[in-house]
Design a protein around this motif. Structure first.
Motif, short mmCIF file in Angstrom:
data_model
loop_
_atom_site.label_atom_id
_atom_site.label_comp_id
_atom_site.label_asym_id
_atom_site.label_seq_id
_atom_site.Cartn_x
_atom_site.Cartn_y
_atom_site.Cartn_z
N ARG A 107 0.85 -1.20 0.00
CA ARG A 107 0.00 0.00 0.00
C ARG A 107 0.88 1.25 0.00
O ARG A 107 0.58 2.24 -0.68
N LEU A 108 1.96 1.17 0.76
CA LEU A 108 2.90 2.29 0.80
C LEU A 108 3.58 2.46 -0.56
O LEU A 108 3.76 3.58 -1.04
N TYR A 109 3.96 1.34 -1.19
CA TYR A 109 4.57 1.41 -2.52
C TYR A 109 3.61 2.07 -3.51
O TYR A 109 4.01 2.92 -4.31
N ALA A 110 2.35 1.68 -3.45
CA ALA A 110 1.36 2.21 -4.40
C ALA A 110 1.11 3.70 -4.21
O ALA A 110 0.82 4.41 -5.17
N THR A 111 1.23 4.20 -2.98
CA THR A 111 1.05 5.63 -2.76
C THR A 111 2.33 6.40 -3.10
O THR A 111 2.29 7.54 -3.54
N GLU A 112 3.47 5.74 -2.93
CA GLU A 112 4.78 6.35 -3.22
C GLU A 112 5.02 6.43 -4.73
O GLU A 112 5.57 7.40 -5.24
N TYR A 113 4.63 5.38 -5.45
CA TYR A 113 4.90 5.30 -6.90
C TYR A 113 3.61 4.97 -7.65
O TYR A 113 3.50 3.92 -8.29
N PRO A 114 2.62 5.86 -7.59
CA PRO A 114 1.30 5.55 -8.18
C PRO A 114 1.36 5.28 -9.68
O PRO A 114 0.55 4.50 -10.20
N ASN A 115 2.30 5.90 -10.37
CA ASN A 115 2.38 5.71 -11.83
C ASN A 115 2.93 4.35 -12.23
O ASN A 115 2.88 3.98 -13.41
N GLU A 116 3.48 3.61 -11.25
CA GLU A 116 4.07 2.30 -11.57
C GLU A 116 3.10 1.15 -11.30
O GLU A 116 3.40 0.01 -11.65
N VAL A 117 1.98 1.44 -10.67
CA VAL A 117 1.09 0.38 -10.19
C VAL A 117 -0.23 0.42 -10.95
O VAL A 117 -0.89 1.47 -11.03
N CYS A 118 -0.61 -0.73 -11.53
CA CYS A 118 -1.88 -0.76 -12.26
C CYS A 118 -2.91 -1.65 -11.58
O CYS A 118 -4.01 -1.84 -12.09
N GLY A 119 -2.56 -2.20 -10.43
CA GLY A 119 -3.50 -3.02 -9.68
C GLY A 119 -2.88 -3.45 -8.36
O GLY A 119 -1.66 -3.57 -8.25
N LEU A 120 -3.73 -3.65 -7.37
CA LEU A 120 -3.26 -4.00 -6.02
C LEU A 120 -4.22 -5.02 -5.41
O LEU A 120 -5.43 -4.81 -5.41
N ILE A 121 -3.66 -6.13 -4.93
CA ILE A 121 -4.46 -7.15 -4.26
C ILE A 121 -3.90 -7.34 -2.87
O ILE A 121 -2.70 -7.61 -2.69
N LEU A 122 -4.74 -7.18 -1.86
CA LEU A 122 -4.33 -7.30 -0.47
C LEU A 122 -4.96 -8.56 0.12
O LEU A 122 -6.19 -8.68 0.17
#
Length: 241
Positions: A107-122
């Motif tokens: 979650r921290l990675y996705a907020t830090e590098y939003p342009n690199e992430v196209c989906g997140l599964i927790l």
């Protein structure tokens, strides 16, 4: 394809394994829970690797990775993962899959590098307010055991610092987010289980494209108890990208 690597980053070498086929879909990055390493995904890796390239790795000091002199907080782990991806030449965008404490990191990675992430599964990931809200509903024995577990990578203070880092991060996301909640957690009362599901549902609202699913009759390791739930969630994301 299977490619094993020992990647030198700033202060240590991290073990990583790239499996699957490069079919033009985003690489899937798997992040294990606290004290776990890449083998935590053994139950699902074969099926997931049919969908796209998959990177599993061991955080510093775990599995086949060397220890790092850096603090074991989420922000440091995110920096180390970023360095690993750059050194291994694994290009974004990524689909991030995090279990338990691994979900905090991603979650921290996705907020830090939003342009690199196209989906997140927790996958039954740790809520940032777990200590304040949920732990007090558990038995004294559970609370004591919980607090004593922090001996594998970060200590208790570093774990608390990681949750604080997540609270303070810019949390609202704009990527597809799937939150999987374990529906039958060990040692949880009915009240605690309901609260856990509620807190997981709240996490799903941190993205404008959030989705919430309960893995009924699954304990904390949904990838072991209900592997098809994890595989199907990843497949749905890959298919829609």
């Amino acid at each position: 394809m299977i490619k094993e690597m020992l990647i030198p980053i700033k202060n240590c070498k991290l073990y990583a394994k790239l499996v699957g086929k490069n079919n033009g879909k985003p690489t899937i990055i798997m992040e294990s829970g606290y004290g776990d390493y890449s083998k935590a995904w053994d139950s699902v890796i074969a099926e997931i690797s049919m969908l796209s390239n998959v990177l599993i790795y061991d955080r510093a000091g775990l599995g086949k990775s060397e220890p790092s002199p850096n603090s074991r907080t989420s922000s440091e782990m995110v920096k180390e993962l970023k360095a690993l991806l750059i050194k291994a030449k694994i290009e974004p965008p990524y689909i991030l899959v995090g279990h338990s404490f691994g979900g905090v990191n991603l979650r921290l990675y996705a907020t830090e590098y939003p342009n690199e992430v196209c989906g997140l599964i927790l996958v039954d990931s740790t809520p940032e307010d777990y200590i304040e809200r949920l732990l007090p509903t558990m038995t004294k024995e559970f609370q004591q055991a919980y607090n004593k577990q922090f001996v594998y990578e970060g200590n208790y203070d570093e774990f608390m610092e990681s949750l604080k880092q997540l609270k303070e991060s810019k949390r609202q996301l704009d990527v597809p987010l799937v939150v999987l909640s374990a529906g039958k957690k060990a040692h949880y009362s009915e009240k605690s289980q309901m609260l856990w599901n509620e807190m997981q549902k709240e996490i799903s609202k941190t993205s404008s494209k959030g989705q919430f699913l309960i893995a009924e009759n699954s304990t904390h390791y949904i990838q072991n108890d209900k592997p098809e739930v994890v595989v199907n969630a990843i497949k749905a994301l890959v298919d829609n990208i």
